[in-house]
Write an enzyme that holds these catalytic residues in place. Structure first.
Site, PDB file in Angstrom:
ATOM      1  N   SER A   1       0.843  -1.190   0.000  1.00  0.00           N
ATOM      2  CA  SER A   1       0.000   0.000   0.000  1.00  0.00           C
ATOM      3  C   SER A   1       0.886   1.251   0.000  1.00  0.00           C
ATOM      4  CB  SER A   1      -0.967  -0.027   1.188  1.00  0.00           C
ATOM      5  OG  SER A   1      -2.017   0.898   0.990  1.00  0.00           O
TER       6      SER A   1
ATOM      7  N   HIS B   1      -7.079  -5.740  -1.534  1.00  0.00           N
ATOM      8  CA  HIS B   1      -5.926  -4.961  -1.073  1.00  0.00           C
ATOM      9  C   HIS B   1      -5.079  -5.767  -0.087  1.00  0.00           C
ATOM     10  CE1 HIS B   1      -3.895  -1.135  -1.021  1.00  0.00           C
ATOM     11  NE2 HIS B   1      -3.982  -0.995   0.286  1.00  0.00           N
TER      12      HIS B   1
ATOM     13  N   ASP C   1      -8.424  -5.461  -6.094  1.00  0.00           N
ATOM     14  CA  ASP C   1      -7.987  -4.305  -5.312  1.00  0.00           C
ATOM     15  C   ASP C   1      -8.535  -3.056  -5.979  1.00  0.00           C
ATOM     16  OD1 ASP C   1      -6.718  -2.326  -3.882  1.00  0.00           O
ATOM     17  OD2 ASP C   1      -4.750  -3.279  -3.918  1.00  0.00           O
TER      18      ASP C   1
END
Length: 275
Positions: A137, A252, A220
Site C-alpha cells: 500500500s 488490497h 484491489d
C-alpha cells in the site's frame, strides 16, 4: 482476550527473534523510533542481510503481529535483520508527527526511511551491500519511490499493492476521500502539482536499476491492479530483473490461507535470488 492456545506448544519450541528499540536522528534533526528485529540466535560476529520494512496506511502503527503477509518474526527467522522505522505519518508520536506525511508522501518520510537504513547499516554485522526494501500500500508506494532515489542503498525491492502513477491512481481508486486528503485533491489543480509531479514514482523510473518483485490483487479497488502492471512494464522495458505475482481473487490484502502460502514462498524466493 486470547480464547485459544492451539499453537502454544509449537511456539514454545521455536527460538524467538530479538527486538531492539533504537532512536535514530532524522535529516531534520528529530528523533525517530526504529524497531530492529534480529534473527533468532543472533551473533554479532556474523554478517546479516537486512530488510527495510515500509509501513502502509500511511497512518498505521508499526507493531509486532502475526499476519499472512508482514510477519516480522517469520522474516527475521529466515536470517534477515528487519529495520522498521516509525517514519513521519505514524501514530503514537504526537499529532504533528502523524499529520506531517499528508501532501508530503515522497518528501520527509523517504528521508526518514533512508536515515534508518544509514544508521543500522553502519553496524559491523550488517552486510551493507545486501539490503532490500519491502512494503504494501503506502509501503508499496514507498518501495517504488525509493527505487528512484535510493542511490545504491538497496539491492532488491518488493512492492505489494503499491501506488505507482499518482495521476492514473486518482482516476481509478474508489477511495477518493483519502486521495483528496492525502494528496490535496485532483491532479489538475496547480496547488497539488507537487503530489503528482515530484512525488509520483513513475516520474523517477529513469533512475530505476534494481530488481523488483511486483505483487497485486485483481480485486484491489483501493489501489487498482493497473498500478502494479504499470510498474512491471516500466521495469521490463528498462531491462530490470522483475516479476509479477498476481492474485486474481484477492483485494488490497491476502485473505486466503492458500494464497498466503504462495505469497510467502514467492517473497522469500525472490529475496534469495536477488540479495
Amino acid at each position: 482476550k486470547q480464547i485459544t492456545n492451539v499453537n502454544a506448544d509449537i511456539l514454545s519450541h521455536l527460538p524467538k527473534p530479538i527486538v531492539e528499540k533504537r532512536w535514530v536522528t532524522t535529516s531534520d534533526n528529530k528523533k525517530m523510533l526504529t524497531w530492529v528485529i534480529y534473527p533468532p540466535n543472533f551473533r554479532e560476529s556474523q554478517k546479516y542481510t537486512a530488510l527495510l520494512y515500509c509501513q502502509g496506511g500511511p497512518q498505521s502503527a508499526v507493531s509486532q503481529f502475526f499476519s499472512y503477509r508482514w510477519n516480522f518474526r517469520l522474516m527475521a527467522s529466515q536470517g534477515y535483520v528487519i529495520i522498521a522505522p516509525n517514519r513521519r505519518g505514524l501514530p503514537g508520536f504526537g499529532q504533528e508527527w502523524n499529520d506531517a506525511i499528508s501532501k508530503d508522501w515522497g518528501g520527509q518520510p523517504m528521508k526518514d526511511y533512508l536515515a534508518a537504513v544509514d544508521n543500522v547499516k553502519k553496524e559491523k554485522f550488517i552486510d551493507a551491500e545486501r539490503i532490500g526494501a519491502v512494503g504494501a500500500s503506502y509501503g508499496g508506494y514507498s518501495v517504488y519511490q525509493l527505487a528512484g532515489i535510493h542511490e545504491g542503498r538497496f539491492k532488491s525491492f518488493i512492492s505489494h499493492c503499491g501506488l505507482f502513477n499518482m495521476t492514473s491512481w486518482y482516476g481509478t481508486t474508489e477511495e477518493l476521500f483519502f486521495a483528496n486528503w492525502e494528496l490535496g485533491g485532483p491532479y489538475w489543480r496547480e496547488s497539488n502539482r507537487r503530489s503528482y509531479e515530484e512525488f509520483s514514482p513513475h516520474k523517477l523510473v529513469s533512475n530505476w536499476d534494481t530488481p523488483i518483485l511486483v505483487i497485486h490483487g485483481g480485486k484491489d479497488f483501493r489501489v487498482p491492479e493497473s498500478q502494479g502492471f504499470e510498474a512491471l512494464q516500466a521495469a521490463r522495458i528498462k531491462g530490470i530483473k522483475s516479476r509479477l505475482l498476481y492474485f486474481p481473487e484477492e483485494n488490497h490484502w491476502v485473505l486466503n490461507a492458500q494464497n498466503a502460502m504462495v505469497w510467502q514462498h514467492e517473497f522469500f524466493k525472490w529475496l534469495k535470488e536477488t540479495l
